[in-house]
Design an enzyme around this catalytic site. Sequence first.
Site, PDB file in Angstrom:
ATOM      1  N   ARG A  24      49.520  49.054  29.303  1.00 38.65           N
ATOM      2  CA  ARG A  24      49.304  50.195  28.408  1.00 38.65           C
ATOM      3  C   ARG A  24      50.642  50.760  27.961  1.00 38.65           C
ATOM      4  O   ARG A  24      51.621  50.751  28.702  1.00 38.65           O
ATOM      5  CB  ARG A  24      48.487  51.265  29.139  1.00 38.65           C
ATOM      6  CG  ARG A  24      48.012  52.428  28.281  1.00 38.65           C
ATOM      7  CD  ARG A  24      47.004  53.259  29.065  1.00 38.65           C
ATOM      8  NE  ARG A  24      47.624  53.905  30.198  1.00 38.65           N
ATOM      9  CZ  ARG A  24      48.114  55.152  30.202  1.00 38.65           C
ATOM     10  NH1 ARG A  24      48.059  55.861  29.090  1.00 38.65           N
ATOM     11  NH2 ARG A  24      48.646  55.672  31.273  1.00 38.65           N
ATOM     12  N   ASN A  34      56.524  48.568  30.900  1.00 34.85           N
ATOM     13  CA  ASN A  34      56.173  47.147  30.908  1.00 34.85           C
ATOM     14  C   ASN A  34      57.124  46.270  30.105  1.00 34.85           C
ATOM     15  O   ASN A  34      57.178  45.058  30.334  1.00 34.85           O
ATOM     16  CB  ASN A  34      54.748  46.965  30.386  1.00 34.85           C
ATOM     17  CG  ASN A  34      53.727  47.611  31.294  1.00 34.85           C
ATOM     18  OD1 ASN A  34      53.651  47.296  32.471  1.00 34.85           O
ATOM     19  ND2 ASN A  34      52.942  48.536  30.757  1.00 34.85           N
ATOM     20  N   ARG A  83      43.298  46.494  23.244  1.00 30.22           N
ATOM     21  CA  ARG A  83      42.280  47.319  23.883  1.00 30.22           C
ATOM     22  C   ARG A  83      41.946  48.533  23.019  1.00 30.22           C
ATOM     23  O   ARG A  83      42.737  48.978  22.180  1.00 30.22           O
ATOM     24  CB  ARG A  83      42.756  47.783  25.256  1.00 30.22           C
ATOM     25  CG  ARG A  83      43.966  48.689  25.200  1.00 30.22           C
ATOM     26  CD  ARG A  83      44.292  49.295  26.540  1.00 30.22           C
ATOM     27  NE  ARG A  83      44.810  48.331  27.489  1.00 30.22           N
ATOM     28  CZ  ARG A  83      45.212  48.671  28.710  1.00 30.22           C
ATOM     29  NH1 ARG A  83      45.153  49.932  29.098  1.00 30.22           N
ATOM     30  NH2 ARG A  83      45.688  47.762  29.537  1.00 30.22           N
ATOM     31  N   SER A  94      41.731  50.348  35.976  1.00 27.96           N
ATOM     32  CA  SER A  94      41.965  48.934  35.667  1.00 27.96           C
ATOM     33  C   SER A  94      40.640  48.200  35.509  1.00 27.96           C
ATOM     34  O   SER A  94      40.494  47.341  34.637  1.00 27.96           O
ATOM     35  CB  SER A  94      42.794  48.289  36.776  1.00 27.96           C
ATOM     36  OG  SER A  94      44.084  48.869  36.839  1.00 27.96           O
ATOM     37  N   ARG A 171      55.737  51.754  72.962  1.00 30.03           N
ATOM     38  CA  ARG A 171      55.985  51.316  71.590  1.00 30.03           C
ATOM     39  C   ARG A 171      56.228  49.804  71.551  1.00 30.03           C
ATOM     40  O   ARG A 171      57.098  49.300  72.262  1.00 30.03           O
ATOM     41  CB  ARG A 171      57.194  52.037  71.005  1.00 30.03           C
ATOM     42  CG  ARG A 171      57.012  53.528  70.849  1.00 30.03           C
ATOM     43  CD  ARG A 171      58.330  54.207  70.498  1.00 30.03           C
ATOM     44  NE  ARG A 171      58.815  53.784  69.201  1.00 30.03           N
ATOM     45  CZ  ARG A 171      58.572  54.429  68.059  1.00 30.03           C
ATOM     46  NH1 ARG A 171      57.797  55.506  68.066  1.00 30.03           N
ATOM     47  NH2 ARG A 171      59.073  54.004  66.929  1.00 30.03           N
TER      48      ARG A 171
END
Length: 398
Positions: A24, A34, A83, A94, A171
């Site tokens: 997008r 992106n 889109r 998504s 631990r």
Amino acid sequence: MATEIASDGPDKKRGHLAALVLARGGSKGIPLKNIRRLAGKPLIAWVLRAAIDCGRFDSVWVSTDHDEIEKVAKQYGAKVHRRSPEVSQDTTSSLQTIQEFLQHHPEVDIVGNIQATSPCLHPRDLIKVADMIQSQGYDSVFSVVRHHLFRWKEVKGGELTAAENFNPACRPRRQDWNGELYENGSFYFATRELITKGLLQDGKLAYYEMKPEYSVDIDVDIDWPIAEQRVKRYGYFGKNPTVVKLLVCTIDGCLTDGRVYVNQEHELISYSLRDVDGIRMLLDKDVNVRFISERDISPSLVSNLNLPCLIKANVSHKKEAVEQWMDELGLSSWSQVAYMGCSYSDVECLKLAGTCGVPADACTAAKMTDSFVCQHGGGYGAIQEFADHIITLLETGR
């Protein structure tokens, strides 16, 4: 590594497998994230190259609402699905975007949703997951990474916390504990049937464990420099290992900033000593270095650099000049040549070279040749940056 979580019914008939990258244009964390340059290439280019080169997808798509993202996606070999505004909102999931994609592409039976923000993804991982879906009958497969992290219960002020996945009194050492698996968001594969039902993880379900060094995700700006270093070390740079025997570099605009200083008797140019250091590093790796210019450049320029490099001036056909050097060095293929240019006259050679680079201020046509785009401009360290990139490729065998 893949492990089955649940099995529900017999294997289903497999069909058209499509890779889908959601990109997008309205990213709030990092604007136009992106297609922002990461290690010299648009972020989305890293996963598109891996998806295409793995050879297991019947089609590779980018779903976007932005013209520039569409342009970059096509440049790197992907098809584009524009889109709708309804699935381009901040609140759109998504899953909703993938569902819309499937409504417009009835030929697709399985979707491999690959995250653009996972630039260290390699074809070998995608090949294995595609086989799980196509040959082993899984309905959905998603990526995970193993962490050895001690978790504590979140509490409000004044309350007492408690360990959630270990005993503080004993631990465990890292080597004595298998750790835990976390989704890393790199990819989610699922059949059309599941996605149509509103599910990405169901049916015959499995995870695919990625190695930590390849599990990179970019969300905010602080992630960017870390991801860039990881990509340079672990990213996928193409099918064939890089072998560079010759670097040809344009003088005007790469070695220099493209400006000429003129007095009554001489033309003067400036260059960066950092670039000289970069050239020396390449020479130490047995890479021949040559300079080229369309102008009348004095041979004394290179001699002043104190480097064993040759120069060709007044060159009108750069391809012919490079191929003459290739013949002299016994190089049979452009795949052994690295080329750095910045202008329209360099485009042909940039497209032919096995490894190509351009400074940050190169012309648009040069940048659009799948080149490594430096962060520095010509004359200000771009050659050193490109030299570092070449050496990384040589040392890692990519």
